[in-house]
Write an enzyme that holds these catalytic residues in place. Structure first.
Site, short mmCIF file in Angstrom:
data_model
loop_
_atom_site.label_atom_id
_atom_site.label_comp_id
_atom_site.label_asym_id
_atom_site.label_seq_id
_atom_site.Cartn_x
_atom_site.Cartn_y
_atom_site.Cartn_z
N SER A 51 0.89 -1.77 -0.34
CA SER A 51 0.24 -0.27 -0.11
C SER A 51 1.42 1.14 -0.10
O SER A 51 2.13 1.47 0.99
CB SER A 51 -1.12 0.07 0.99
OG SER A 51 -1.45 1.22 1.59
N HIS A 106 -1.71 -1.47 -4.55
CA HIS A 106 -2.68 -0.98 -3.31
C HIS A 106 -2.80 0.65 -3.66
O HIS A 106 -1.49 1.03 -2.88
CB HIS A 106 -2.57 -1.91 -2.41
CG HIS A 106 -3.53 -1.33 -1.27
ND1 HIS A 106 -5.52 -2.13 -1.50
CD2 HIS A 106 -4.02 -0.59 -0.32
CE1 HIS A 106 -5.98 -1.92 -1.36
NE2 HIS A 106 -5.43 -0.78 -0.31
N ASP A 119 -4.62 3.54 -1.84
CA ASP A 119 -6.54 4.28 -1.01
C ASP A 119 -6.08 5.36 -1.28
O ASP A 119 -5.89 6.18 -0.70
CB ASP A 119 -5.22 3.35 0.42
CG ASP A 119 -4.97 2.10 1.10
OD1 ASP A 119 -6.29 2.12 0.79
OD2 ASP A 119 -3.91 1.58 1.21
N MET A 125 -9.30 8.03 -0.53
CA MET A 125 -9.41 8.49 0.76
C MET A 125 -10.64 10.07 0.81
O MET A 125 -9.53 10.94 0.29
CB MET A 125 -8.78 8.44 2.37
CG MET A 125 -7.90 6.97 2.88
SD MET A 125 -7.46 7.08 4.11
CE MET A 125 -6.92 5.38 3.93
N HIS A 174 -8.22 1.26 -3.68
CA HIS A 174 -9.48 0.40 -2.98
C HIS A 174 -9.97 1.84 -2.38
O HIS A 174 -9.49 2.55 -2.29
CB HIS A 174 -9.12 0.41 -1.23
CG HIS A 174 -9.30 0.21 -0.17
ND1 HIS A 174 -8.55 0.23 0.65
CD2 HIS A 174 -10.44 0.16 0.27
CE1 HIS A 174 -10.00 -0.45 1.87
NE2 HIS A 174 -10.99 -0.13 1.20
N MET A 185 -12.27 4.69 -0.08
CA MET A 185 -12.33 4.84 0.67
C MET A 185 -14.06 5.60 0.70
O MET A 185 -13.08 7.37 0.83
CB MET A 185 -11.45 4.78 1.78
CG MET A 185 -11.19 3.55 2.33
SD MET A 185 -9.45 3.01 2.85
CE MET A 185 -9.04 3.44 1.69
N MET A 240 -11.29 -5.95 5.84
CA MET A 240 -10.52 -4.77 6.50
C MET A 240 -10.77 -4.97 7.60
O MET A 240 -11.42 -5.36 8.65
CB MET A 240 -11.15 -3.41 6.33
CG MET A 240 -11.35 -1.78 5.32
SD MET A 240 -10.09 -1.99 4.27
CE MET A 240 -9.24 -1.28 5.76
N GLY A 268 -8.49 4.44 6.90
CA GLY A 268 -8.19 5.50 7.32
C GLY A 268 -6.79 5.73 7.46
O GLY A 268 -7.06 6.94 7.23
N GLY A 288 -3.05 4.11 8.22
CA GLY A 288 -1.42 3.17 7.87
C GLY A 288 -1.08 2.71 8.98
O GLY A 288 -1.51 3.66 10.14
N GLY A 289 -0.40 1.35 9.57
CA GLY A 289 -0.02 1.96 10.57
C GLY A 289 -0.87 1.26 12.26
O GLY A 289 -0.56 1.61 13.20
N ASP A 309 -6.25 -6.27 4.21
CA ASP A 309 -5.77 -4.94 4.51
C ASP A 309 -6.33 -4.69 6.11
O ASP A 309 -6.97 -4.68 6.09
CB ASP A 309 -6.35 -4.22 3.76
CG ASP A 309 -6.06 -2.80 3.08
OD1 ASP A 309 -5.41 -2.37 4.02
OD2 ASP A 309 -6.75 -1.69 2.76
N GLY A 311 -2.06 -3.82 8.96
CA GLY A 311 -1.98 -4.38 10.45
C GLY A 311 -1.47 -5.56 9.70
O GLY A 311 -0.87 -6.67 10.33
N GLY A 343 1.39 -2.01 4.01
CA GLY A 343 1.72 -0.37 4.54
C GLY A 343 3.20 -0.47 5.00
O GLY A 343 4.22 -0.86 4.36
N SER A 344 2.79 -0.10 6.41
CA SER A 344 3.74 0.32 7.13
C SER A 344 5.23 -0.97 7.07
O SER A 344 5.89 -0.83 7.55
CB SER A 344 3.02 0.45 7.98
OG SER A 344 2.92 -0.29 8.41
C1 DX5 Z 1 -6.20 1.93 5.77
C2 DX5 Z 1 -6.13 1.30 4.20
C3 DX5 Z 1 -4.85 0.03 3.89
C4 DX5 Z 1 -3.63 0.90 4.85
C5 DX5 Z 1 -2.48 -0.27 5.27
O1 DX5 Z 1 -7.85 2.18 5.58
O2 DX5 Z 1 -6.52 0.71 3.81
O3 DX5 Z 1 -4.75 0.23 2.54
O4 DX5 Z 1 -2.29 1.47 4.35
O5 DX5 Z 1 -1.61 0.23 5.75
P1 DX5 Z 1 -0.94 -1.01 6.63
O6 DX5 Z 1 -0.27 -1.88 6.40
O7 DX5 Z 1 0.32 -0.27 7.49
O8 DX5 Z 1 -1.82 -1.32 8.45
ZN ZN Z 2 -6.39 0.04 1.81
#
Ligand code: DX5
Ligand code: ZN
Length: 224
Positions: free
Chosen positions: A10, A35, A37, A39, A68, A70, A139, A144, A146-147, A177, A179, A199-200
């Site tokens: 991500s 990926h 995101d 938002m 994705h 959102m 999800m 909303g 990452g991390g 998706d 954590g 992502g992180s």
């Molecule tokens: C959260 C996003 C995820 C996010 C995942 O709302 O949809 O795609 O980037 O990031 P990590 O892997 O750090 O949880």
């Molecule tokens: Zn996502």
């Protein structure tokens, strides 16, 4: 025996000032998808990117773009995201009053259609569409940011969706998706995930290639 999952970094966790470099690095490191995101500041309490960034990323990678959405009103933007080069467009069931129409609108543009559920949304909301979609995204954090930390009860949800997919004739891939990291990837794969978004855990690691390889192989090792 779980199959080998696809890995979708991500870019939310990438340095946006060096986005092209980040995308090239994860592509070279063996990522399967990118990926993205989106938002809108309404459906989730954060703002990120729109069609121009998808279009820019489309120009610099051959990897499928997994977008994705959102967003509160995804229908309004499906055409723009399709034209920008999205390969997958995934909408939240919580945001779509006319989900079937939204999915048709995505498919009409020859884009693969995905549906996603927040952690507190029941699997039953998928019942009428599960066998008509290309992607089901679970999800495993409240969307909303990452991390965040993976919500453990989502493992059981992933298993239930896996069983529904296996019981029918669905072509849909099951994606997870939020954590996802090297500690929990094995359990998520064993629960039935086909695609891991991360992502992180990828962008925060020293070596993207090693992290992607270890994440992909995590289902082959003993559960932690
Ligand atoms: C959260 C996003 C995820 C996010 C995942 O709302 O949809 O795609 O980037 O990031 P990590 O892997 O750090 O949880
Ligand atoms: Zn996502």
């Amino acid at each position: 025996m779980p199959s080998t999952p696809l890995i979708a970094p991500s870019i939310l966790s990438a340095d946006f000032g060096r986005l092209a470099e980040a995308v090239s690095q994860v592509e070279a490191a063996g990522a399967d998808w990118i990926h993205i995101d989106v938002m809108d500041g309404h459906f989730v309490p954060n703002l990120t990117v729109g069609p121009p960034i998808v279009e820019a990323v489309r120009k610099i990678t051959r990897l499928p773009l997994d977008v994705h959405l959102m967003m509160t009103n995804p229908d309004t933007f499906i055409g723009e995201f399709a034209d920008a080069g999205a390969d997958y467009l995934t909408v939240h069931v919580e945001a779509c009053s006319h989900l079937h129409r939204t999915l048709q609108s995505i498919k009409e543009r020859s884009v693969k259609a995905g549906v996603t559920l927040n952690p507190a949304t029941s699997v039953s909301t998928l019942e009428e569409v599960i066998h008509e979609v290309d992607l089901i995204l679970v999800m495993s954090v409240s969307p909303g940011f990452g991390g965040q930390t993976f919500i453990p009860s989502c493992l059981e949800k992933i298993s239930r969706i896996r069983h529904s997919l296996n019981a029918g004739t669905s072509p849909g891939l099951l994606e997870v998706d939020g954590g996802v990291n090297l500690q929990n990837a094995g359990s998520i794969i064993k629960a039935g995930a086909d695609v891991l978004v991360s992502g992180s855990a990828i962008f925060g690691s020293e070596n993207f290639s090693t992290t992607i390889q270890q994440m992909r192989a995590a289902g082959q090792t003993i559960n932690v």
